[in-house]
Design a protein around this motif. Sequence first.
Motif, PDB file in Angstrom:
ATOM      1  N   ASP A  37       0.833  -1.197   0.000  1.00 36.65           N
ATOM      2  CA  ASP A  37       0.000   0.000   0.000  1.00 36.65           C
ATOM      3  C   ASP A  37       0.874   1.255   0.000  1.00 36.65           C
ATOM      4  O   ASP A  37       0.574   2.241  -0.688  1.00 36.65           O
ATOM      5  CB  ASP A  37      -0.922  -0.020   1.214  1.00 36.65           C
ATOM      6  N   GLY A  38       1.970   1.227   0.765  1.00 41.32           N
ATOM      7  CA  GLY A  38       2.892   2.360   0.767  1.00 41.32           C
ATOM      8  C   GLY A  38       3.529   2.576  -0.592  1.00 41.32           C
ATOM      9  O   GLY A  38       3.682   3.720  -1.055  1.00 41.32           O
ATOM     10  N   ALA A  39       3.907   1.485  -1.250  1.00 38.62           N
ATOM     11  CA  ALA A  39       4.487   1.611  -2.594  1.00 38.62           C
ATOM     12  C   ALA A  39       3.470   2.170  -3.580  1.00 38.62           C
ATOM     13  O   ALA A  39       3.796   3.008  -4.431  1.00 38.62           O
ATOM     14  CB  ALA A  39       4.998   0.248  -3.066  1.00 38.62           C
ATOM     15  N   ALA A  40       2.219   1.716  -3.459  1.00 40.35           N
ATOM     16  CA  ALA A  40       1.169   2.213  -4.352  1.00 40.35           C
ATOM     17  C   ALA A  40       0.949   3.707  -4.159  1.00 40.35           C
ATOM     18  O   ALA A  40       0.826   4.465  -5.133  1.00 40.35           O
ATOM     19  CB  ALA A  40      -0.132   1.447  -4.102  1.00 40.35           C
ATOM     20  N   CYS A  41       0.898   4.158  -2.906  1.00 35.08           N
ATOM     21  CA  CYS A  41       0.721   5.592  -2.635  1.00 35.08           C
ATOM     22  C   CYS A  41       1.906   6.401  -3.152  1.00 35.08           C
ATOM     23  O   CYS A  41       1.739   7.523  -3.653  1.00 35.08           O
ATOM     24  CB  CYS A  41       0.534   5.822  -1.143  1.00 35.08           C
ATOM     25  N   THR A  42       3.108   5.839  -3.048  1.00 37.83           N
ATOM     26  CA  THR A  42       4.289   6.537  -3.546  1.00 37.83           C
ATOM     27  C   THR A  42       4.222   6.708  -5.058  1.00 37.83           C
ATOM     28  O   THR A  42       4.530   7.781  -5.593  1.00 37.83           O
ATOM     29  CB  THR A  42       5.553   5.762  -3.152  1.00 37.83           C
ATOM     30  N   TYR A  43       3.825   5.649  -5.765  1.00 35.01           N
ATOM     31  CA  TYR A  43       3.626   5.780  -7.212  1.00 35.01           C
ATOM     32  C   TYR A  43       2.531   6.804  -7.530  1.00 35.01           C
ATOM     33  O   TYR A  43       2.630   7.555  -8.506  1.00 35.01           O
ATOM     34  CB  TYR A  43       3.241   4.427  -7.818  1.00 35.01           C
ATOM     35  N   GLU A  44       1.511   6.834  -6.700  1.00 27.30           N
ATOM     36  CA  GLU A  44       0.414   7.773  -6.942  1.00 27.30           C
ATOM     37  C   GLU A  44       0.860   9.215  -6.769  1.00 27.30           C
ATOM     38  O   GLU A  44       0.425  10.104  -7.501  1.00 27.30           O
ATOM     39  CB  GLU A  44      -0.760   7.460  -6.010  1.00 27.30           C
ATOM     40  N   TYR A  45       1.752   9.467  -5.777  1.00 27.17           N
ATOM     41  CA  TYR A  45       2.273  10.822  -5.613  1.00 27.17           C
ATOM     42  C   TYR A  45       2.983  11.287  -6.880  1.00 27.17           C
ATOM     43  O   TYR A  45       2.897  12.463  -7.257  1.00 27.17           O
ATOM     44  CB  TYR A  45       3.255  10.882  -4.431  1.00 27.17           C
ATOM     45  N   LEU A  46       3.655  10.364  -7.550  1.00 33.13           N
ATOM     46  CA  LEU A  46       4.354  10.691  -8.789  1.00 33.13           C
ATOM     47  C   LEU A  46       3.450  10.631 -10.008  1.00 33.13           C
ATOM     48  O   LEU A  46       3.902  10.848 -11.131  1.00 33.13           O
ATOM     49  CB  LEU A  46       5.531   9.725  -8.994  1.00 33.13           C
ATOM     50  N   HIS A  47       2.193  10.315  -9.799  1.00 35.13           N
ATOM     51  CA  HIS A  47       1.190  10.217 -10.866  1.00 35.13           C
ATOM     52  C   HIS A  47       1.536   9.106 -11.861  1.00 35.13           C
ATOM     53  O   HIS A  47       1.287   9.212 -13.059  1.00 35.13           O
ATOM     54  CB  HIS A  47       1.033  11.550 -11.593  1.00 35.13           C
ATOM     55  N   ILE A  48       2.103   8.027 -11.352  1.00 32.59           N
ATOM     56  CA  ILE A  48       2.328   6.819 -12.157  1.00 32.59           C
ATOM     57  C   ILE A  48       1.222   5.839 -11.755  1.00 32.59           C
ATOM     58  O   ILE A  48       1.418   4.943 -10.927  1.00 32.59           O
ATOM     59  CB  ILE A  48       3.735   6.244 -11.920  1.00 32.59           C
ATOM     60  N   ILE A  49       0.055   6.031 -12.330  1.00 32.53           N
ATOM     61  CA  ILE A  49      -1.152   5.347 -11.855  1.00 32.53           C
ATOM     62  C   ILE A  49      -1.130   3.854 -12.180  1.00 32.53           C
ATOM     63  O   ILE A  49      -1.576   3.030 -11.375  1.00 32.53           O
ATOM     64  CB  ILE A  49      -2.407   6.014 -12.462  1.00 32.53           C
ATOM     65  N   ASP A  50      -0.617   3.491 -13.344  1.00 36.15           N
ATOM     66  CA  ASP A  50      -0.620   2.067 -13.724  1.00 36.15           C
ATOM     67  C   ASP A  50       0.175   1.223 -12.728  1.00 36.15           C
ATOM     68  O   ASP A  50      -0.260   0.134 -12.341  1.00 36.15           O
ATOM     69  CB  ASP A  50      -0.049   1.902 -15.128  1.00 36.15           C
ATOM     70  N   ASP A  51       1.340   1.711 -12.310  1.00 32.77           N
ATOM     71  CA  ASP A  51       2.147   0.957 -11.348  1.00 32.77           C
ATOM     72  C   ASP A  51       1.491   0.945  -9.968  1.00 32.77           C
ATOM     73  O   ASP A  51       1.590  -0.052  -9.239  1.00 32.77           O
ATOM     74  CB  ASP A  51       3.536   1.579 -11.257  1.00 32.77           C
ATOM     75  N   ALA A  52       0.822   2.035  -9.613  1.00 35.88           N
ATOM     76  CA  ALA A  52       0.113   2.058  -8.331  1.00 35.88           C
ATOM     77  C   ALA A  52      -1.032   1.053  -8.333  1.00 35.88           C
ATOM     78  O   ALA A  52      -1.236   0.311  -7.356  1.00 35.88           O
ATOM     79  CB  ALA A  52      -0.420   3.462  -8.059  1.00 35.88           C
ATOM     80  N   LEU A  53      -1.767   0.996  -9.435  1.00 30.76           N
ATOM     81  CA  LEU A  53      -2.884   0.049  -9.532  1.00 30.76           C
ATOM     82  C   LEU A  53      -2.390  -1.391  -9.517  1.00 30.76           C
ATOM     83  O   LEU A  53      -3.050  -2.282  -8.960  1.00 30.76           O
ATOM     84  CB  LEU A  53      -3.668   0.335 -10.814  1.00 30.76           C
ATOM     85  N   LEU A  54      -1.228  -1.629 -10.094  1.00 33.61           N
ATOM     86  CA  LEU A  54      -0.662  -2.978 -10.104  1.00 33.61           C
ATOM     87  C   LEU A  54      -0.408  -3.482  -8.687  1.00 33.61           C
ATOM     88  O   LEU A  54      -0.594  -4.679  -8.406  1.00 33.61           O
ATOM     89  CB  LEU A  54       0.631  -2.978 -10.923  1.00 33.61           C
ATOM     90  N   GLN A  55      -0.006  -2.607  -7.782  1.00 30.96           N
ATOM     91  CA  GLN A  55       0.252  -3.027  -6.400  1.00 30.96           C
ATOM     92  C   GLN A  55      -1.023  -3.589  -5.761  1.00 30.96           C
ATOM     93  O   GLN A  55      -0.996  -4.626  -5.092  1.00 30.96           O
ATOM     94  CB  GLN A  55       0.770  -1.843  -5.575  1.00 30.96           C
ATOM     95  N   TYR A  56      -2.167  -2.908  -5.969  1.00 29.66           N
ATOM     96  CA  TYR A  56      -3.419  -3.371  -5.360  1.00 29.66           C
ATOM     97  C   TYR A  56      -3.958  -4.618  -6.048  1.00 29.66           C
ATOM     98  O   TYR A  56      -4.589  -5.464  -5.408  1.00 29.66           O
ATOM     99  CB  TYR A  56      -4.454  -2.249  -5.403  1.00 29.66           C
ATOM    100  N   ASP A  57      -3.730  -4.743  -7.358  1.00 32.66           N
ATOM    101  CA  ASP A  57      -4.133  -5.972  -8.041  1.00 32.66           C
ATOM    102  C   ASP A  57      -3.353  -7.165  -7.500  1.00 32.66           C
ATOM    103  O   ASP A  57      -3.915  -8.258  -7.310  1.00 32.66           O
ATOM    104  CB  ASP A  57      -3.914  -5.828  -9.551  1.00 32.66           C
ATOM    105  N   GLU A  58      -2.077  -6.976  -7.248  1.00 32.25           N
ATOM    106  CA  GLU A  58      -1.268  -8.058  -6.659  1.00 32.25           C
ATOM    107  C   GLU A  58      -1.702  -8.348  -5.231  1.00 32.25           C
ATOM    108  O   GLU A  58      -1.705  -9.517  -4.803  1.00 32.25           O
ATOM    109  CB  GLU A  58       0.210  -7.673  -6.708  1.00 32.25           C
ATOM    110  N   LEU A  59      -2.069  -7.321  -4.481  1.00 27.51           N
ATOM    111  CA  LEU A  59      -2.562  -7.536  -3.114  1.00 27.51           C
ATOM    112  C   LEU A  59      -3.869  -8.312  -3.117  1.00 27.51           C
ATOM    113  O   LEU A  59      -4.089  -9.186  -2.264  1.00 27.51           O
ATOM    114  CB  LEU A  59      -2.756  -6.189  -2.416  1.00 27.51           C
TER     115      LEU A  59
END
Length: 761
Positions: A210-232
């Motif tokens: 979740d922390g990694a996803a939020c970090t990607y979201e801060y950088l507006h890299i949404i696809d990588d952030a969404l991938l974290q939750y799909d894996e979770l």
Amino acid sequence: MDEIQNKQVVVTYSDSSTCWFTMAEAAIARIPLRNITWLHASRMRLIDELHIAFCPFSQQMFPRAVPGSPSPLALHLFLLNCDDPDVYKASVKKLIQDWLAVVSTKKNQETLIVYVSPPDIASKKSVNPFGFGSVFDRVKSDFSKTNIFQLKSTNTKENTVWNEFFAKIRELILSSFDAKLSLYEEDTRRLDAQRLLPGWNYCQFFILKDGAACTYEYLHIIDDALLQYDELEAAFFQNLQEQGAPWFQSFGGIEPGDDSHNILDLTRKPYHDMILQNTITIFDFRVYLFARQISLLLQLPNGIVEACLRAKKFVGSFSRTLNEYSAGLAPYFCESWIYSACSSIVARCDELAIKTDNANLALYEGVKADLLYFARIQLDILGAASGLFIASVHKLSSLIQGGNISDTGGPDSQQQESPIGISDKAIKCFEISQRKRTAIIMKGDIASLYFARKRYEKASDLWSQMNLNLGENGWHKMDNAILEKLVVCYQELNNFGALLDCSLRLLVNGDEHIEEQEKYVNFVNSSVEKVEQNSTGVIESTLLGKNNNEIICKTENSKLKPGANILRLHCEKISVGGIYMVEWIRLRFGNVLFEYDIPKNTSKQNSFRIEEQIPAMILSAEVLPSENDLAYPARKISRILRVEIRKPHVPVESASVKAVPLANASIPILSETTIRVEIKNSDSGKIEREELIDVKDMQFSLPKFGQNDIVSFFLPMLVVSETTVNVDIKFVIQFISSDGKESIHSKNLLVRVHPELKISH
């Protein structure tokens, strides 16, 4: 912090003087940063926009350190513009040291000292280019291990200086987030490798991802952030199957508002803290995970379609889970939760739909219709359970195999406007997405609700507008159910003509029991008696003459009596006289149509001689030799037929002409060429207009002409005989007169064609 909620990178500034107030406008005007290329973990990523929030530095802005918690803080700036070495040594240096003592302890956060050069210092620099002994040199010497940047206040190179300044900021921000993500990824790999060991905790694993996803979201890299939750999500179901769910307190769903809250509201509960403390329930965890996925999808361009598709899948699967745990939940918890979830998702997506392109908007309307349909079904169930609806209202809709339509209906109440409102929205969405059958079913549902409220006029209007022969499509029970309801409506409305029509259709279907058939026979008899008391209708007769000339005669508002009736039928205009025979007789009364097809070649098929009335216009024709200047191809064209129209009885606004060769001639290229049209005044004989008209499907249009105009058009013609023959061509002219009235004029022209003169010597 608001910046955390807005998912922006936070850059703090500590201002030793008033530097920020002079540079804030220019700095803020240059954000967001665009088109940034970032290399992380041997993978190149493109950041379209990097949003930065500048905040004043404060020691209270650092929350209590929580392992794995994401932070938007990336860079800390210290601004100074002191040009007096004594002032710097006495006070400013101590301020920088105190600032560094705080920010240097923050892990994976960068620092930058910004020396804003005063204008006079910049001018002096031309004398002493090295600036020996300046405050800036002292800062570099005192804080050599800290990033330092000199922002020169010169107007001539202002854009260049600002570009260099933000290039430095971009470099330090990416460095900070690169370190944060590297730490998250390292810890995640370590925990993932220990998954099968005793004491492994999924919640700890979730916090890191979740922390990694939020970090990607801060950088507006949404696809990588969404991938974290799909894996979770995949890891959750895998561990649920292998080890159960020992990390969750209980299933949950027992707190007030769990069944009716906005499912996308991430602030309703401290979800992150509950996961960190292993006190979260399965219900709250699934809701939080889904809400985070949707919040990321809605940040993507045209992401509302994928968001609704995921919502449809999640609502369907999680509702089955809720039913499995229904014993520990409040009554009708699942229905209330489905309605609230679908409504909140549609409401949020509608706000973003205005930014969606037309192609994706049509797809969105389709998936949105499904969510609205799910919500409407739950209202049906809740209404029936609360006693507001009658449980048998949607019986006709439930007759469709595979349908999941619940029962609604009931007396008038303000609460019951919701089913109609949601149904109207769903119908509109179904129609836009070309799912017309489902839209028809929804209209039937609304009609059933009106029927239960005894609003028979509205119910009958909706059912009569459906205009679909359900029986022909295999929906016989649906067809009969609607007809049965319509019979009741028309009985209450005393609409005996429509009652007669519905009763006859039910008898024709023949699916009812003997008792039911007798009931509808009685309805037919009683309706006929009522209709006979004041029976008016439209009677039409079709007459067929030579060369398939057709005349339609009719009479309106004819009052019929039992027994034989003598009626006079009228025809507006008879353009072709001759012998005509009666082909059809039709009697239309309301929605009831009686047709009688008179058998051909029998004594019952009476013939009549009908004289031609004053013609609507005069047509004549002559044959011309084929000429090159007529712009027709020379292939197989042996003649040109010039047709002339004179003396229309009214001015003609527009006309359409169709030529049909009947004998000894053909028009081989009439469907793929142009013809020449001349319009001249009959008094002066002068050609006023000349046009080339396109021919399509053996028809062409004529321009506007008046009563004193002569219209000539030239048709290519192929004569099939080498001797003198009579060519028979039928012309049908449909025209609209100046008073807006549509008429048809038909004329057969017999033209004598002589062979062309041939010279052999």
